[in-house]
Design a protein around this motif. Structure first.
Motif, PDB file in Angstrom:
ATOM      1  N   PRO A   1       0.841  -1.203   0.000  1.00 22.41           N
ATOM      2  CA  PRO A   1       0.000   0.000   0.000  1.00 22.41           C
ATOM      3  C   PRO A   1       0.872   1.247   0.000  1.00 22.41           C
ATOM      4  CG  PRO A   1       0.023  -1.013   2.172  1.00 22.41           C
ATOM      5  CD  PRO A   1       0.697  -1.977   1.244  1.00 22.41           C
ATOM      6  N   PRO A   2       0.337   2.369  -0.466  1.00 18.57           N
ATOM      7  CA  PRO A   2       1.126   3.601  -0.458  1.00 18.57           C
ATOM      8  C   PRO A   2       1.613   3.934   0.946  1.00 18.57           C
ATOM      9  CG  PRO A   2      -0.928   3.889  -1.679  1.00 18.57           C
ATOM     10  CD  PRO A   2      -1.023   2.576  -0.985  1.00 18.57           C
ATOM     11  N   VAL A   3       2.729   4.633   1.027  1.00 21.18           N
ATOM     12  CA  VAL A   3       3.264   5.052   2.325  1.00 21.18           C
ATOM     13  C   VAL A   3       2.295   6.046   2.961  1.00 21.18           C
ATOM     14  CG1 VAL A   3       5.133   6.273   3.488  1.00 21.18           C
ATOM     15  CG2 VAL A   3       5.653   4.674   1.634  1.00 21.18           C
ATOM     16  N   ARG A   4       1.890   5.745   4.180  1.00 22.18           N
ATOM     17  CA  ARG A   4       0.961   6.615   4.925  1.00 22.18           C
ATOM     18  C   ARG A   4       1.568   7.107   6.232  1.00 22.18           C
ATOM     19  NH1 ARG A   4      -1.134   8.290   1.192  1.00 22.18           N
ATOM     20  NH2 ARG A   4      -2.680   7.192  -0.031  1.00 22.18           N
ATOM     21  N   HIS A   5       2.627   6.408   6.723  1.00 21.18           N
ATOM     22  CA  HIS A   5       3.257   6.767   7.995  1.00 21.18           C
ATOM     23  C   HIS A   5       4.768   6.601   7.833  1.00 21.18           C
ATOM     24  CE1 HIS A   5      -0.799   6.130   9.644  1.00 21.18           C
ATOM     25  NE2 HIS A   5      -0.779   4.992   8.974  1.00 21.18           N
ATOM     26  N   ILE A   6       5.527   7.609   8.254  1.00 26.12           N
ATOM     27  CA  ILE A   6       6.986   7.497   8.251  1.00 26.12           C
ATOM     28  C   ILE A   6       7.481   7.672   9.679  1.00 26.12           C
ATOM     29  CG2 ILE A   6       9.141   8.624   7.556  1.00 26.12           C
ATOM     30  CD1 ILE A   6       7.975   9.034   4.816  1.00 26.12           C
ATOM     31  N   PHE A   7       8.300   6.727  10.114  1.00 25.46           N
ATOM     32  CA  PHE A   7       8.861   6.741  11.466  1.00 25.46           C
ATOM     33  C   PHE A   7      10.360   7.048  11.401  1.00 25.46           C
ATOM     34  CE2 PHE A   7       5.072   4.186  11.837  1.00 25.46           C
ATOM     35  CZ  PHE A   7       4.549   4.527  13.079  1.00 25.46           C
ATOM     36  N   PHE A   8      10.785   8.025  12.186  1.00 27.40           N
ATOM     37  CA  PHE A   8      12.190   8.349  12.364  1.00 27.40           C
ATOM     38  C   PHE A   8      12.689   7.483  13.521  1.00 27.40           C
ATOM     39  CE2 PHE A   8      15.568  10.852  14.367  1.00 27.40           C
ATOM     40  CZ  PHE A   8      16.290  11.351  13.300  1.00 27.40           C
ATOM     41  N   VAL A   9      13.393   6.413  13.191  1.00 26.60           N
ATOM     42  CA  VAL A   9      13.756   5.378  14.167  1.00 26.60           C
ATOM     43  C   VAL A   9      15.188   5.606  14.636  1.00 26.60           C
ATOM     44  CG1 VAL A   9      14.003   2.902  14.561  1.00 26.60           C
ATOM     45  CG2 VAL A   9      12.199   3.755  13.034  1.00 26.60           C
ATOM     46  N   TYR A  10      15.369   5.849  15.925  1.00 28.84           N
ATOM     47  CA  TYR A  10      16.716   6.097  16.446  1.00 28.84           C
ATOM     48  C   TYR A  10      17.040   5.131  17.579  1.00 28.84           C
ATOM     49  CZ  TYR A  10      14.249   8.839  20.069  1.00 28.84           C
ATOM     50  OH  TYR A  10      13.415   9.238  21.077  1.00 28.84           O
ATOM     51  N   HIS A  11      18.320   4.905  17.756  1.00 27.87           N
ATOM     52  CA  HIS A  11      18.807   3.972  18.781  1.00 27.87           C
ATOM     53  C   HIS A  11      20.019   4.589  19.458  1.00 27.87           C
ATOM     54  CE1 HIS A  11      19.773   0.273  20.799  1.00 27.87           C
ATOM     55  NE2 HIS A  11      20.960   0.191  20.205  1.00 27.87           N
ATOM     56  N   ASN A  12      19.995   4.617  20.781  1.00 23.83           N
ATOM     57  CA  ASN A  12      21.111   5.155  21.562  1.00 23.83           C
ATOM     58  C   ASN A  12      21.404   6.618  21.246  1.00 23.83           C
ATOM     59  OD1 ASN A  12      21.442   2.833  22.993  1.00 23.83           O
ATOM     60  ND2 ASN A  12      23.331   2.195  22.000  1.00 23.83           N
ATOM     61  N   LEU A  13      20.378   7.377  20.933  1.00 26.49           N
ATOM     62  CA  LEU A  13      20.491   8.824  20.815  1.00 26.49           C
ATOM     63  C   LEU A  13      19.663   9.439  21.937  1.00 26.49           C
ATOM     64  CD1 LEU A  13      20.083   9.696  17.010  1.00 26.49           C
ATOM     65  CD2 LEU A  13      22.092  10.106  18.424  1.00 26.49           C
ATOM     66  N   SER A  14      20.247  10.368  22.674  1.00 23.15           N
ATOM     67  CA  SER A  14      19.489  11.028  23.732  1.00 23.15           C
ATOM     68  C   SER A  14      18.509  12.019  23.115  1.00 23.15           C
ATOM     69  CB  SER A  14      20.436  11.764  24.684  1.00 23.15           C
ATOM     70  OG  SER A  14      21.035  12.869  24.033  1.00 23.15           O
ATOM     71  N   VAL A  15      17.453  12.299  23.861  1.00 24.31           N
ATOM     72  CA  VAL A  15      16.479  13.286  23.383  1.00 24.31           C
ATOM     73  C   VAL A  15      17.162  14.644  23.223  1.00 24.31           C
ATOM     74  CG1 VAL A  15      14.355  14.512  23.961  1.00 24.31           C
ATOM     75  CG2 VAL A  15      14.529  12.055  24.394  1.00 24.31           C
ATOM     76  N   ASP A  16      18.099  14.965  24.140  1.00 23.28           N
ATOM     77  CA  ASP A  16      18.816  16.237  24.038  1.00 23.28           C
ATOM     78  C   ASP A  16      19.585  16.338  22.730  1.00 23.28           C
ATOM     79  OD1 ASP A  16      17.903  17.140  26.449  1.00 23.28           O
ATOM     80  OD2 ASP A  16      19.704  16.591  27.583  1.00 23.28           O
ATOM     81  N   SER A  17      20.183  15.226  22.300  1.00 31.80           N
ATOM     82  CA  SER A  17      20.986  15.272  21.075  1.00 31.80           C
ATOM     83  C   SER A  17      20.125  15.548  19.850  1.00 31.80           C
ATOM     84  CB  SER A  17      21.755  13.958  20.885  1.00 31.80           C
ATOM     85  OG  SER A  17      20.871  12.890  20.597  1.00 31.80           O
ATOM     86  N   LEU A  18      18.838  15.213  19.910  1.00 31.32           N
ATOM     87  CA  LEU A  18      17.953  15.485  18.778  1.00 31.32           C
ATOM     88  C   LEU A  18      17.713  16.980  18.597  1.00 31.32           C
ATOM     89  CD1 LEU A  18      15.353  12.595  19.172  1.00 31.32           C
ATOM     90  CD2 LEU A  18      17.193  12.769  17.490  1.00 31.32           C
ATOM     91  N   ASN A  19      18.049  17.784  19.616  1.00 29.89           N
ATOM     92  CA  ASN A  19      17.959  19.236  19.483  1.00 29.89           C
ATOM     93  C   ASN A  19      19.180  19.834  18.797  1.00 29.89           C
ATOM     94  OD1 ASN A  19      15.409  19.835  20.647  1.00 29.89           O
ATOM     95  ND2 ASN A  19      16.250  19.419  22.680  1.00 29.89           N
ATOM     96  N   HIS A  20      20.229  19.031  18.601  1.00 31.72           N
ATOM     97  CA  HIS A  20      21.405  19.474  17.863  1.00 31.72           C
ATOM     98  C   HIS A  20      20.975  19.860  16.455  1.00 31.72           C
ATOM     99  CE1 HIS A  20      25.244  19.257  15.723  1.00 31.72           C
ATOM    100  NE2 HIS A  20      25.882  19.188  16.888  1.00 31.72           N
ATOM    101  N   ARG A  21      21.621  20.878  15.891  1.00 28.98           N
ATOM    102  CA  ARG A  21      21.196  21.360  14.577  1.00 28.98           C
ATOM    103  C   ARG A  21      21.229  20.253  13.525  1.00 28.98           C
ATOM    104  NH1 ARG A  21      22.267  27.147  11.787  1.00 28.98           N
ATOM    105  NH2 ARG A  21      20.788  26.819  10.098  1.00 28.98           N
ATOM    106  N   TYR A  22      22.204  19.347  13.627  1.00 30.19           N
ATOM    107  CA  TYR A  22      22.311  18.266  12.656  1.00 30.19           C
ATOM    108  C   TYR A  22      20.981  17.541  12.524  1.00 30.19           C
ATOM    109  CZ  TYR A  22      24.124  14.086  10.311  1.00 30.19           C
ATOM    110  OH  TYR A  22      24.343  13.070   9.421  1.00 30.19           O
ATOM    111  N   TRP A  23      20.388  17.162  13.678  1.00 27.87           N
ATOM    112  CA  TRP A  23      19.130  16.424  13.660  1.00 27.87           C
ATOM    113  C   TRP A  23      17.934  17.348  13.535  1.00 27.87           C
ATOM    114  CZ3 TRP A  23      20.237  11.776  12.522  1.00 27.87           C
ATOM    115  CH2 TRP A  23      21.366  11.128  13.064  1.00 27.87           C
ATOM    116  N   GLY A  24      17.994  18.527  14.177  1.00 27.90           N
ATOM    117  CA  GLY A  24      16.841  19.426  14.165  1.00 27.90           C
ATOM    118  C   GLY A  24      16.445  19.857  12.767  1.00 27.90           C
ATOM    119  N   ASP A  25      17.428  20.270  11.949  1.00 24.77           N
ATOM    120  CA  ASP A  25      17.129  20.673  10.570  1.00 24.77           C
ATOM    121  C   ASP A  25      16.604  19.488   9.766  1.00 24.77           C
ATOM    122  OD1 ASP A  25      18.053  23.136  11.278  1.00 24.77           O
ATOM    123  OD2 ASP A  25      19.780  23.157   9.937  1.00 24.77           O
ATOM    124  N   MET A  26      17.170  18.312  10.009  1.00 20.90           N
ATOM    125  CA  MET A  26      16.750  17.118   9.289  1.00 20.90           C
ATOM    126  C   MET A  26      15.295  16.763   9.618  1.00 20.90           C
ATOM    127  SD  MET A  26      18.398  13.281   9.475  1.00 20.90           S
ATOM    128  CE  MET A  26      20.075  13.926   9.362  1.00 20.90           C
TER     129      MET A  26
END
Length: 370
Positions: free
Chosen positions: A86-111
């Motif tokens: 079926p067509p894509v209806r949901h996309i999951f950004f799957v991360y492992h061993n990344l802290s929530v704080d690190s997701l605020n880094h510009r590298y991840w935030g812009d992405m």
């Protein structure tokens, strides 16, 4: 025949569906943009935007930022019964061993922001998902997955099993080409080259570099490639590589202390001619290097030019403002989602990949050698 008593956006939807089904707009064909549709149907742009959004939601068309809206299928139900997923209806950004704080880094935030925008344009739900040690993915019809992780810290067997199960996958930041799983990465070699080339273009022939790792032969993939870019730029300028201008700082994660110590080592050694410029391979280390320079009575950029890497938001406000490399991770995010929507491999062994070129951001910490 469309019901002319229906709302105008529905009239537009019905008419466009008819043209798609008849082959007037074949698969892959670009539709007129919302301004052109508004003129064609004598409607407002709000109405044409709604019509295009509904067609996206129903699986007839898809959007590509900066390029337009394209026909996906002549019939959504037919496409779903031909044996294809079926067509894509949901996309999951799957991360492992990344802290929530690190997701605020510009590298991840812009992405993340770019991924969310592309999903929104195409009527797709976008979520974060922290995978646990059992490597379980959320199971939803029409799901696809962007997999991210610190390098060398992912269970390869799970990735291989997900591929064999037919899950729609793309990896970001890491890759296993032999598994033929699509991937998008930043071009760190070009980034290292651009940073070094900038310093060399300003006349600096003694250019140091501060890296992260246990030794120059024990660097992770990112820093190894940045070092290769540094060496390539030197080679093209016919400047010999000098090991004494390289400092490798060990640490659990990037921090200012590593840059501080690395700079002190480069400029505190007796009987050693210090560099006139330094490529510091992260902005956090560069902030530490600026502090060390101030303590040693060195003016930046008067006595030494510095360039960082990452373009953290704070780097635009330092004194002086930090020259750096922006990894263009918004484009990495866009490409990852576009691959999941439109470019997944059609045959076993086919490899889909993209390397995103970073951008030089010139500010106040570099200047021509006087």
């Amino acid at each position: 025949m469309s019901d002319r008593s229906a709302p105008m956006y529905q009239v537009m939807i019905d008419d466009l569906k008819t043209k798609i089904r008849s082959g007037e707009y074949p698969k892959g064909w670009p539709l007129p943009n919302q301004q052109e549709l508004a003129k064609l149907y004598k409607a407002s742009e709000i109405t044409s935007r709604r019509a295009l959004t509904e067609l996206v939601n129903e699986g007839y068309v898809y959007r590509v930022r900066g390029k337009g809206t394209f026909v996906l299928s002549s019939d959504r139900e037919e496409a779903e019964t031909e044996g294809s997923p079926p067509p894509v209806r949901h996309i999951f950004f799957v991360y492992h061993n990344l802290s929530v704080d690190s997701l605020n880094h510009r590298y991840w935030g812009d992405m993340l922001e770019a991924m969310r925008e592309v999903c929104e344009e195409n009527g797709i739900e976008f979520y974060l998902w922290a995978v646990d040690e059992r490597y379980r993915l959320p199971e939803k019809p029409g799901a696809a997955y962007v997999l991210v992780t610190p390098p060398y810290n992912f269970d390869q067997k799970s990735l291989e099993a997900w591929r064999d199960e037919g899950k729609r996958l793309v990896t970001v930041q890491f890759y296993y080409p032999h598994l033929s799983v699509p991937y998008v990465v930043a071009d760190n070699l070009t980034g290292g080259y651009l940073a070094t080339q900038h310093l060399l273009s300003l006349g600096h022939r003694r250019t140091g570099i501060i890296l992260t790792g246990k030794s120059v032969v024990d660097l992770n993939q990112e820093f190894s490639l940045r070092l290769q870019g540094y060496r390539l730029a030197l080679q093209q300028h016919q400047i010999a590589f000098e090991p004494e201008l390289v400092r490798v700082m060990d640490g659990e994660s990037e921090n200012t202390e590593m840059g501080y110590r690395g700079f002190k080592e480069l400029f505190g050694s007796s009987g050693f001619e210090p560099p006139t410029a330094v490529f510091v391979t992260s902005d956090l280390k560069a902030l530490g290097a600026i502090k060390a320079a101030q303590e040693m009575g060195l003016d930046v950029p008067g006595d030494v030019s510095l360039i960082g890497y990452d373009d953290l938001r704070i780097s635009a406000y330092t004194y002086p403002h930090l020259t750096t490399i922006n990894q263009n991770t918004a484009q990495i995010g866009r490409r990852a989602v576009e691959i999941l929507l439109h470019e997944l491999p059609r045959s076993p062994g086919e490899l889909v990949k993209d390397e995103i070129v970073p951008k030089l951001v010139v500010r106040g910490t570099t200047r021509a050698l006087s």
